[in-house]
Design an enzyme around this catalytic site. Structure first.
Site, mmCIF file in Angstrom:
data_model
loop_
_atom_site.group_PDB
_atom_site.id
_atom_site.type_symbol
_atom_site.label_atom_id
_atom_site.label_comp_id
_atom_site.label_asym_id
_atom_site.label_seq_id
_atom_site.Cartn_x
_atom_site.Cartn_y
_atom_site.Cartn_z
ATOM 1 N N HIS A 86 0.819 -1.224 0.000
ATOM 2 C CA HIS A 86 0.000 0.000 0.000
ATOM 3 C C HIS A 86 0.847 1.266 0.000
ATOM 4 O O HIS A 86 0.362 2.333 -0.349
ATOM 5 C CB HIS A 86 -1.022 -0.021 1.147
ATOM 6 N N ASP A 117 -0.154 -7.427 0.951
ATOM 7 C CA ASP A 117 0.356 -6.091 1.270
ATOM 8 C C ASP A 117 1.878 -6.014 1.395
ATOM 9 O O ASP A 117 2.404 -5.369 2.293
ATOM 10 C CB ASP A 117 -0.329 -5.561 2.548
ATOM 11 N N SER A 196 4.367 2.282 8.108
ATOM 12 C CA SER A 196 4.082 1.228 7.145
ATOM 13 C C SER A 196 5.318 0.804 6.387
ATOM 14 O O SER A 196 6.014 1.643 5.816
ATOM 15 C CB SER A 196 3.069 1.710 6.129
#
Lengths: 507, 498
Positions: A86, A117, A196
């Site tokens: 992402h 992901d 992230s």
């Protein structure tokens, strides 16, 4: 594995990548224990700066909104950088930098796996890798053991370090695709947007990739990381320089815990094993191999308990975990009871395309065709999110697409999604949000069928919709002029886009 | 720019005008006389729970003003008396009370008749009010009647804003309404109020929007139809043709269908199986051009002799009675044809999924802890105001497309929940599943379940659903014992209610 309908899987997660916010935030970074030197990690930690362009499903002919984002990543072997999918989804331009080095290097995506992901980037300029450190992948951490998360939360130019303990290991929906569930490790270290893709470290090894947090009033201090089994599966999948993705068994089953049901099968009623197959998705691996009513007894030699669990590597896990760890073309051996006889069935594993409409899509342009102001688009998750539609027909066909195998009849559900007003379509608003059934008597199964129907000569194009008797009638003699008017009035550069890279195996 | 003094003058002028009008409508002696023709109605209602169909919900109380009609009857809206457990009348002047019986209710028309248990409740002063027979015209002045606790009338002056056809609250049928403009704050949450025109009944309040000062009435033509039907002996209800139509504005579609008439015709979009329209041979795709001597325009309107342009529903529902024959002129394959419809009454039970079920116990049967019900709109309404999006979507979809998806005569029997017990371990989470067969017998309605269970001689009952888990088994040998245990454990008075 998709064993539940999508509506049940809607959890309140937020993707950790967010647009740069001008927030003055105090981050209390506790000093990591001696188990890892932050300096070692700093030399492998990468900040990823991304410019994205996300298509707008309501104006699919436009190239879309431009946005910026920041995420983290870390260097693994072979001059590769691992991060979350992402972080780099819909990216048009990526550059990376390191803590304490002002130089920015352009980077590119080598592999991207939206279903778990994860992504791999590289930097062509090898100077980037000077004085860096390669991190290696560890194991699943013990419950309640200490872990340390590194990254660039909420933007920021300097590395941040937070520490926590492993609080839970379980299956959880990955919010990036919104559909897939895999093993996830919950830690009590704060995981914030920008974290992230950053590594979570224990004993100098990566034991997870930080990827999503929990938003909402209920829980605090919960962060989630992608654990080693998922990372390793991804790395193994791309060994052939191509990401194939997860395979889908495609069955639903009923736990065999009812005494009468067990008696019916002449099974002992107290100590239980076995589950009953109640649904087989034809387009998935089990299609044609397993049957409704089969009683599954063993999977790859592991006994299946009456609640669908097996013991794998000493852990009590759901039987799907066997499939979860396998790849395209791998086989699974079932021992099962069919019509009173024990037989063995080998299932060769593959992906299942119909599930794709239920997952968020990235890096692909929206498919559409615009004719005389009528915009036709295939129904999928991105479509529903963009239009925020509460239409019963659309939601029904979306949620039953796989479950009731609507895909066999229609590989794509084509919707008249909107109308760009023009004299040719002045009286047609009542048809918006309807699913197209036929044009001039020919069933519409994909978006291309619409183009084909309109390329034929006919005085009238008669469009029939599902659950409605009244047709939409368009006179051929009016179409060309209307098409010209609409394209120029509404600045429509291209009037169609088909994405045929998605394989569809219908009837 | 309007000069300010003009605005002020206009305002004063209208104020005076309104005052004069109020005076003329509400004239001293007239008020006292009319007051004796109305009565306060207090209702205790208790609806059935469709989620726990063996229970009734918390009782609620409602109030309204009823109108005394010829024949010692009191007219109210059906909404006031739905699921009533006790109805009480109260004289506005003396406060004298009397219990009342419900004589007849038509939910589709939202009207009901009640009468005091003891006829002596009506004295000589209780003069019946007659219903307005002449047509109403937009701009007509009406008065809305309500009363303070001590019986003091508060009369709101109203103006007729619009006469049109719209959906009534219970049925799906569209009937005539009067929409009036009235500035009024309703006392004590009245459920219905009489609306009069020159001392005669012109409508009963059905909906009230205080914000935009509008009130929707069940109008005099509907009341007259209702009373004529009632006075005829057996009450049959309002007729229904049983089809849906869409307007035909688009010239391209009109050319394609070959409609030569300049402006007429609507597209028949749905036909209800078993209805008058269905039996006359009306089909989806027909273009309806005229009903009797009335041309139907492209919006589905006709020129009514009294109310000008009205939706065609009025012709069928209110200008006709059950049993009447009505001629439809249609266009099929570009050729005109005449169809004869013999009108039937609107009956919710003719629907596979009934649009309402009031005053009736929900049907259910509990076997081995599995609660089976017949799907109804009432069940879906248990999800609240947003039931359309929050109730199980398979069921809502089925409800919306029932004419196409459910074979005529069949009901939707489903498993609504499981009351956990030893015998149904492993099935506790099953719910919202349509039952297809039990012991290999097809289940078309709830009553079939009992038959299917009886004829079984196997040690297990086999129950099949249309969706995962497809098949389950229940112990058939200790079935009665298991049922009794469940009945006792969950305090359920009856395991079956048809």
């Amino acid at each position: 594995m998709h064993l539940k309908s999508i509506s049940e899987n809607r959890l309140h997660f937020f993707p950790l990548l967010c647009l740069m916010l001008l927030l003055q935030t105090l981050l209390t970074s506790r000093v990591a224990e001696a188990e890892i030197s932050p300096d070692k990690v700093r030399k492998s930690l990468v900040r990823i700066l991304v410019t994205t362009q996300s298509p707008d499903y309501q104006t699919p002919w436009n190239s879309g909104r431009i946005g910026r984002g920041v995420g983290s990543g870390f260097i693994i072997s072979n001059s590769r950088i691992m991060t979350n999918a992402h972080v780099v989804s819909n990216a048009k331009f990526i550059h990376v930098d390191k803590d304490g080095d002002s130089k920015k290097y352009p980077a590119e995506v080598l592999f991207i796996a939206h279903d778990c992901d994860l992504a791999i980037l590289t930097v062509r300029n090898h100077d980037f890798f000077n004085d860096t450190n390669v991190l290696s992948i560890g194991e699943i951490p013990q419950m309640h053991s200490n872990v340390t998360a590194f990254g660039y939360p909420i933007g920021g130019d300097r590395m941040s370090v937070t520490r926590g303990v492993v609080s839970r290991i379980e299956f959880r929906t990955y919010s990036h695709s919104g559909l897939d569930s895999h093993l996830t490790v919950q830690i009590d270290a704060a995981i914030n947007p920008g974290n992230s893709g950053g590594p979570v470290i224990q004993n100098e090894k990566v034991i997870g990739v930080a990827f999503q947090g929990y938003s909402g009033a209920v829980a605090q201090n919960t962060g989630y990381m992608i654990p080693v089994p998922v990372i390793n599966r991804f790395l193994k999948d791309i060994e052939d320089e191509k990401y194939d993705g997860y395979v889908e068994l495609g069955i639903h089953y009923l736990n065999l815990q009812n005494p009468s049901f067990r008696q019916k099968l002449n099974f002992p009623t107290d100590t239980g094993n076995g589950v009953v197959v109640t649904e087989v998705v034809k387009a998935a691996s089990a299609g044609g191999q397993l049957k409704i009513g089969d009683v599954l007894l063993k999977i790859d030699g592991h006994s299946i308990s009456s609640d669908g669990h097996i013991v794998l590597d000493g852990e009590y896990v759901q039987l799907e975990e066997v499939v979860e760890r396998k790849f395209h073309g791998d086989k699974v051996l079932f021992l099962l009871l069919r019509e009173g006889k024990q037989i063995s069935v080998i299932v060769e594993l593959k992906g299942a395309w119909p599930y794709a409409i239920l997952a968020n899509k990235y890096n692909v342009l929206p498919e559409f065709i615009l004719i005389a102001g009528y915009l036709f688009q295939p129904l999928d998750r991105n479509f529903l999110n963009a239009y925020k539609s509460k239409n019963l027909d659309l939601n029904y066909h979306y949620s039953h697409f796989v479950k009731d195998e609507l895909y066999l009849e229609r590989p794509q559900i084509i919707v008249l999604s909107s109308i760009l007003p023009d004299p040719i379509n002045s009286y047609s608003n009542e048809f918006v949000n309807s699913i197209i059934d036929k044009i001039n008597g020919i069933k519409i199964r994909t978006l291309r069928d619409i183009a084909d129907a309109f390329s034929k000569n006919s005085e009238y194009y008669v469009l029939k919709f599902l659950n409605s008797g009244k047709p939409l009638v368009i006179e051929q003699s009016l179409v060309d002029a209307a098409q010209k008017r609409v394209k120029s009035q509404y600045n429509v550069v291209e009037d169609y886009f088909f994405n045929d890279s998605i394989k569809r195996v219908g009837n | 720019m309007i000069p300010i003094n003009l605005i002020v003058r206009t305002w004063i002028f209208s104020a005076v005008l309104i005052y004069v009008l109020i005076l003329s409508v509400v004239h001293g002696k007239n008020i006292d006389k009319l007051k004796q023709s109305m009565v306060r109605v207090s209702v205790t209602s208790q609806s059935y729970s469709f989620v726990r169909p063996w229970e009734k919900k918390l009782p609620k109380s409602k109030r309204g003003i009823g109108v005394i009609l010829e024949g010692h009857l009191i007219l109210v809206t059906a909404g006031l008396v739905e699921n009533a457990t006790y109805v009480e009348l109260e004289k506005l002047e003396s406060g004298e009370k009397s219990p009342a019986n419900i004589i007849t209710v038509d939910y589709a028309a939202n009207l009901g008749l009640i009468a005091p248990v003891n006829e002596s409740f009506f004295d000589n002063n209780c003069k019946p009010i007659s219903t307005v027979q002449k047509k109403a015209t937009v701009g007509d002045r009406f008065s809305v009647w309500q009363f303070e606790k001590n019986g003091t009338p508060i009369v709101g002056d109203a103006t007729l804003k619009s006469v049109h056809v719209e959906g009534y609250p219970y049925s799906r049928s569209s009937l005539l309404v009067f929409e009036i403009k009235v500035l009024l704050s309703r006392l004590g949450g009245s459920y219905t109020l009489p609306v009069l025109q020159k001392g005669k009944l012109v409508g009963m309040m059905m909906r009230h929007n205080q914000g935009n000062e509008t009130m929707t009435l069940v109008p005099s033509p509907i009341i007259t139809h209702f009373m004529a039907d009632y006075n005829d002996g057996l009450y049959k209800g309002f007729p229904k043709a049983g089809f849906g139509f869409l307007k035909l504005e688009d010239p391209q579609t009109r050319r394609y269908l070959g409609i030569s008439q300049h402006d007429s015709g609507v597209y028949v979009d749905k036909v209800q199986p078993g209805s008058a329209a269905f039996e006359s041979g009306l089909k989806v795709g027909d273009v309806l051009l005229a009903i009797e001597q009335y041309d139907i325009d492209k919006f589905g309107q006709y020129e009514d002799p009294e109310y000008e342009k009205l939706l065609l529903s009025y012709l069928v529902t209110t200008r006709s009675f059950v049993g009447d024959s009505v001629e439809f002129l249609i266009l099929r394959d570009k050729k005109e044809r005449v169809l004869k419809l013999k009108l039937k009454a609107f009956n919710p039970d003719e629907y596979a999924i009934p649009p309402y079920r009031i005053d009736e116990k929900p049907k259910y049967t509990i076997v081995g802890g599995l609660v089976f019900q017949e799907l109804s709109r009432e069940y879906l309404r248990e999800w609240g105001g947003n039931w359309f999006t929050s109730a199980p979507q398979e069921f809502v979809y089925l409800d919306m497309n029932q004419w196409d998806l459910i074979p005529p005569g069949k009901k939707v029997v489903f498993l609504s929940q499981v009351l956990p017990s030893e015998g149904n371990i492993g099935y506790h989470d099953l719910r919202f599943l349509q039952v297809t067969k039990i012991n290999n017998m097809s289940i078309e309605r709830l009553e079939d379940i009992k038959k299917a269970l009886h004829k079984n001689s196997n040690p297990q009952h086999k129950i099949e659903f249309d969706d995962s888990p497809r098949v389950i088994y229940l112990d058939a040998r200790n079935f009665e014992l298991e049922n009794n245990t469940i009945q006792e454990r969950y305090g359920i008075s009856n395991l079956t209610q048809f």
